[in-house]
Scaffold this motif. Structure first.
Motif, PDB file in Angstrom:
ATOM      1  N   PRO A  28      15.519  -4.385   4.182  1.00 26.82           N
ATOM      2  CA  PRO A  28      14.063  -4.459   4.030  1.00 26.82           C
ATOM      3  C   PRO A  28      13.672  -5.668   3.194  1.00 26.82           C
ATOM      4  CG  PRO A  28      14.913  -2.278   3.466  1.00 26.82           C
ATOM      5  CD  PRO A  28      16.095  -3.186   3.558  1.00 26.82           C
ATOM      6  N   LEU A  29      12.452  -6.149   3.405  1.00 31.39           N
ATOM      7  CA  LEU A  29      11.948  -7.229   2.576  1.00 31.39           C
ATOM      8  C   LEU A  29      11.768  -6.723   1.150  1.00 31.39           C
ATOM      9  CD1 LEU A  29      11.238  -8.327   5.462  1.00 31.39           C
ATOM     10  CD2 LEU A  29       9.227  -9.391   4.428  1.00 31.39           C
ATOM     11  N   SER A  30      11.860  -7.611   0.192  1.00 28.98           N
ATOM     12  CA  SER A  30      11.647  -7.247  -1.204  1.00 28.98           C
ATOM     13  C   SER A  30      10.292  -7.765  -1.666  1.00 28.98           C
ATOM     14  CB  SER A  30      12.760  -7.837  -2.085  1.00 28.98           C
ATOM     15  OG  SER A  30      12.788  -9.249  -1.969  1.00 28.98           O
ATOM     16  N   GLY A  31       9.811  -7.223  -2.783  1.00 25.97           N
ATOM     17  CA  GLY A  31       8.549  -7.685  -3.347  1.00 25.97           C
ATOM     18  C   GLY A  31       7.357  -6.949  -2.765  1.00 25.97           C
ATOM     19  N   SER A  32       6.179  -7.433  -3.111  1.00 23.68           N
ATOM     20  CA  SER A  32       4.945  -6.805  -2.652  1.00 23.68           C
ATOM     21  C   SER A  32       3.908  -7.863  -2.323  1.00 23.68           C
ATOM     22  CB  SER A  32       4.400  -5.855  -3.727  1.00 23.68           C
ATOM     23  OG  SER A  32       4.080  -6.579  -4.910  1.00 23.68           O
ATOM     24  N   PHE A  33       2.911  -7.453  -1.546  1.00 23.89           N
ATOM     25  CA  PHE A  33       1.813  -8.350  -1.171  1.00 23.89           C
ATOM     26  C   PHE A  33       0.529  -7.537  -1.147  1.00 23.89           C
ATOM     27  CE2 PHE A  33      -0.895 -10.319   2.143  1.00 23.89           C
ATOM     28  CZ  PHE A  33      -1.073 -11.579   1.547  1.00 23.89           C
ATOM     29  N   LEU A  34      -0.450  -7.942  -1.957  1.00 23.18           N
ATOM     30  CA  LEU A  34      -1.713  -7.206  -2.072  1.00 23.18           C
ATOM     31  C   LEU A  34      -1.472  -5.736  -2.398  1.00 23.18           C
ATOM     32  CD1 LEU A  34      -3.713  -8.741   0.940  1.00 23.18           C
ATOM     33  CD2 LEU A  34      -3.846  -9.378  -1.480  1.00 23.18           C
ATOM     34  N   GLY A  35      -0.482  -5.499  -3.236  1.00 18.41           N
ATOM     35  CA  GLY A  35      -0.175  -4.142  -3.656  1.00 18.41           C
ATOM     36  C   GLY A  35       0.661  -3.350  -2.689  1.00 18.41           C
ATOM     37  N   GLN A  37       4.128  -2.570  -0.838  1.00 17.22           N
ATOM     38  CA  GLN A  37       5.557  -2.793  -0.962  1.00 17.22           C
ATOM     39  C   GLN A  37       6.115  -3.231   0.388  1.00 17.22           C
ATOM     40  OE1 GLN A  37       7.387  -2.703  -3.829  1.00 17.22           O
ATOM     41  NE2 GLN A  37       5.389  -2.429  -4.822  1.00 17.22           N
ATOM     42  N   LEU A  38       6.580  -4.470   0.463  1.00 14.54           N
ATOM     43  CA  LEU A  38       7.041  -5.006   1.741  1.00 14.54           C
ATOM     44  C   LEU A  38       8.255  -4.254   2.279  1.00 14.54           C
ATOM     45  CD1 LEU A  38       6.604  -8.841   1.098  1.00 14.54           C
ATOM     46  CD2 LEU A  38       5.085  -7.273   2.332  1.00 14.54           C
ATOM     47  N   GLY A  39       9.046  -3.682   1.386  1.00 15.20           N
ATOM     48  CA  GLY A  39      10.212  -2.911   1.815  1.00 15.20           C
ATOM     49  C   GLY A  39       9.843  -1.663   2.579  1.00 15.20           C
ATOM     50  N   ASP A  40       8.593  -1.176   2.414  1.00 15.79           N
ATOM     51  CA  ASP A  40       8.119  -0.013   3.162  1.00 15.79           C
ATOM     52  C   ASP A  40       7.561  -0.406   4.521  1.00 15.79           C
ATOM     53  OD1 ASP A  40       8.755   1.657   1.069  1.00 15.79           O
ATOM     54  OD2 ASP A  40       6.739   1.623   0.207  1.00 15.79           O
ATOM     55  N   LEU A  41       7.500  -1.710   4.785  1.00 14.58           N
ATOM     56  CA  LEU A  41       6.801  -2.186   5.971  1.00 14.58           C
ATOM     57  C   LEU A  41       7.682  -2.944   6.951  1.00 14.58           C
ATOM     58  CD1 LEU A  41       4.013  -2.461   7.320  1.00 14.58           C
ATOM     59  CD2 LEU A  41       3.645  -4.535   5.971  1.00 14.58           C
ATOM     60  N   TRP A 159      10.349   9.647   2.478  1.00 14.94           N
ATOM     61  CA  TRP A 159       8.933   9.640   2.828  1.00 14.94           C
ATOM     62  C   TRP A 159       8.178   8.636   1.967  1.00 14.94           C
ATOM     63  CZ3 TRP A 159       5.919  13.466   5.865  1.00 14.94           C
ATOM     64  CH2 TRP A 159       6.745  14.119   6.788  1.00 14.94           C
ATOM     65  N   ALA A 160       7.224   7.944   2.601  1.00 20.08           N
ATOM     66  CA  ALA A 160       6.432   6.926   1.915  1.00 20.08           C
ATOM     67  C   ALA A 160       5.096   6.805   2.628  1.00 20.08           C
ATOM     68  CB  ALA A 160       7.165   5.581   1.930  1.00 20.08           C
ATOM     69  N   PRO A 161       4.069   6.224   1.975  1.00 22.86           N
ATOM     70  CA  PRO A 161       2.783   6.017   2.652  1.00 22.86           C
ATOM     71  C   PRO A 161       2.970   5.184   3.920  1.00 22.86           C
ATOM     72  CG  PRO A 161       2.565   5.644   0.294  1.00 22.86           C
ATOM     73  CD  PRO A 161       4.034   5.779   0.572  1.00 22.86           C
ATOM     74  N   VAL A 162       2.299   5.579   4.998  1.00 22.73           N
ATOM     75  CA  VAL A 162       2.409   4.852   6.258  1.00 22.73           C
ATOM     76  C   VAL A 162       1.931   3.422   6.063  1.00 22.73           C
ATOM     77  CG1 VAL A 162       1.630   4.720   8.652  1.00 22.73           C
ATOM     78  CG2 VAL A 162       2.124   6.940   7.613  1.00 22.73           C
ATOM     79  N   LEU A 163       2.757   2.464   6.476  1.00 26.25           N
ATOM     80  CA  LEU A 163       2.500   1.031   6.299  1.00 26.25           C
ATOM     81  C   LEU A 163       2.335   0.650   4.840  1.00 26.25           C
ATOM     82  CD1 LEU A 163       0.073   0.255   9.267  1.00 26.25           C
ATOM     83  CD2 LEU A 163       2.505  -0.232   9.102  1.00 26.25           C
ATOM     84  N   GLY A 164       2.738   1.559   3.943  1.00 24.27           N
ATOM     85  CA  GLY A 164       2.672   1.263   2.524  1.00 24.27           C
ATOM     86  C   GLY A 164       1.286   1.332   1.930  1.00 24.27           C
ATOM     87  N   ILE A 174       9.191   4.960  10.112  1.00 27.37           N
ATOM     88  CA  ILE A 174       7.986   4.861  10.938  1.00 27.37           C
ATOM     89  C   ILE A 174       7.153   3.664  10.503  1.00 27.37           C
ATOM     90  CG2 ILE A 174       5.812   6.003  11.536  1.00 27.37           C
ATOM     91  CD1 ILE A 174       7.292   8.640  11.543  1.00 27.37           C
ATOM     92  N   SER A 175       7.035   3.453   9.189  1.00 31.36           N
ATOM     93  CA  SER A 175       6.345   2.254   8.707  1.00 31.36           C
ATOM     94  C   SER A 175       7.078   0.998   9.148  1.00 31.36           C
ATOM     95  CB  SER A 175       6.248   2.277   7.170  1.00 31.36           C
ATOM     96  OG  SER A 175       5.194   3.105   6.747  1.00 31.36           O
ATOM     97  N   TRP A 176       8.408   1.046   9.083  1.00 27.81           N
ATOM     98  CA  TRP A 176       9.182  -0.111   9.558  1.00 27.81           C
ATOM     99  C   TRP A 176       8.893  -0.384  11.028  1.00 27.81           C
ATOM    100  CZ3 TRP A 176      14.708   1.236   7.358  1.00 27.81           C
ATOM    101  CH2 TRP A 176      14.704   1.030   5.973  1.00 27.81           C
ATOM    102  N   ALA A 177       8.823   0.689  11.837  1.00 30.72           N
ATOM    103  CA  ALA A 177       8.581   0.527  13.273  1.00 30.72           C
ATOM    104  C   ALA A 177       7.209  -0.098  13.524  1.00 30.72           C
ATOM    105  CB  ALA A 177       8.686   1.869  13.985  1.00 30.72           C
ATOM    106  N   LEU A 178       6.183   0.393  12.828  1.00 32.63           N
ATOM    107  CA  LEU A 178       4.835  -0.148  13.016  1.00 32.63           C
ATOM    108  C   LEU A 178       4.748  -1.595  12.544  1.00 32.63           C
ATOM    109  CD1 LEU A 178       2.747   2.966  11.900  1.00 32.63           C
ATOM    110  CD2 LEU A 178       3.091   2.129  14.230  1.00 32.63           C
ATOM    111  N   GLY A 179       5.361  -1.872  11.391  1.00 38.75           N
ATOM    112  CA  GLY A 179       5.363  -3.247  10.897  1.00 38.75           C
ATOM    113  C   GLY A 179       6.152  -4.165  11.808  1.00 38.75           C
ATOM    114  N   ASP A 180       7.283  -3.675  12.279  1.00 37.08           N
ATOM    115  CA  ASP A 180       8.124  -4.448  13.189  1.00 37.08           C
ATOM    116  C   ASP A 180       7.378  -4.778  14.480  1.00 37.08           C
ATOM    117  OD1 ASP A 180      11.182  -5.109  13.968  1.00 37.08           O
ATOM    118  OD2 ASP A 180      10.241  -4.113  15.669  1.00 37.08           O
TER     119      ASP A 180
END
Length: 211
Positions: A28-35, A37-41, A159-164, A174-180
């Motif tokens: 997963p990507l590391s860090g965050s953007f506009l709050g 978490q890129l790793g959730d996306l 479990w994590a917020p959808v799309l972070g 699922i967030s990874w799939a949508l982001g991907d």
């Protein structure tokens, strides 16, 4: 086989894309953007895999669907075998299945639209192929229902917020799939530029008997 050298080049490119993507999808990507978490996306594999559709479409345009399918099957076989060395077996199985079906769908859509405006066929093929590929890959690779293929990635099923960002929570994959999928669709648009630029160089050639 006629055009064997060209087929081998395209197949080698396809294999490189598949193996690189199978390896990078585990990170997963590391860090965050506009709050967020890129790793959730997103995983890094989202940025390399769309090139497979460009390779397929260029092959299809230049040599037709029969050669394009040979390139896809060659990339499938070599990619899966090598991916067992660079990724978890479950990732390799999921990637191979999703890759084969998604790329064959791309070829079918491309052929139906190839006589329309130049960008219709590659864009529609890559978008529909990406939707199919993403749905198959992430469900086979991470969903608990397919655990018989291999063990789950513990981080992927947390479990994590959808799309972070959304309050609704779901397994992280699922967030990874949508982001991907979002990245693949965006990449499909961006890759129209090299496709268009190469159209004057890689012109359609007379079909083989198999085509």
């Amino acid at each position: 086989m006629r055009y064997a050298r060209y087929t081998a080049i395209y197949a080698a490119l396809m294999t490189a894309v598949v193996v690189a993507s199978n390896f990078l999808v585990q990170f997963p990507l590391s860090g965050s953007f506009l709050g967020i978490q890129l790793g959730d996306l997103l995983t890094w594999g989202a940025f390399t895999y769309p090139v497979a559709f460009l390779v397929t479409d260029l092959t299809n345009r230049q040599f037709g669907p029969a050669i394009a399918r040979r390139v896809v099957f060659a990339g499938f076989v070599a990619g899966v075998i090598l991916s067992f060395w660079t990724a978890m077996p479950r990732i390799a199985v999921a990637s191979g299945t999703a890759f084969l079906i998604g790329q064959l769908l791309d070829i079918s859509v491309f052929n139906r639209l190839r006589r329309q405006t130049w960008w219709h066929a590659p864009l529609a093929g890559s978008v529909l192929g990406s939707i199919m590929d993403t749905a198959l890959f992430f469900s086979l690779a991470f969903a608990s229902f397919f655990v018989f293929i291999g063990p789950n990635d513990e981080f992927a099923i947390e479990w994590a917020p959808v799309l972070g960002i959304f309050a609704t929570e779901a397994p992280r994959w699922i967030s990874w799939a949508l982001g991907d999928l979002g990245v693949k669709i965006l990449a499909g648009v961006v890759l129209l530029m090299p496709y268009g630029a190469l159209m004057s160089v890689l012109k359609p050639m007379p079909p083989t008997k198999a085509a």
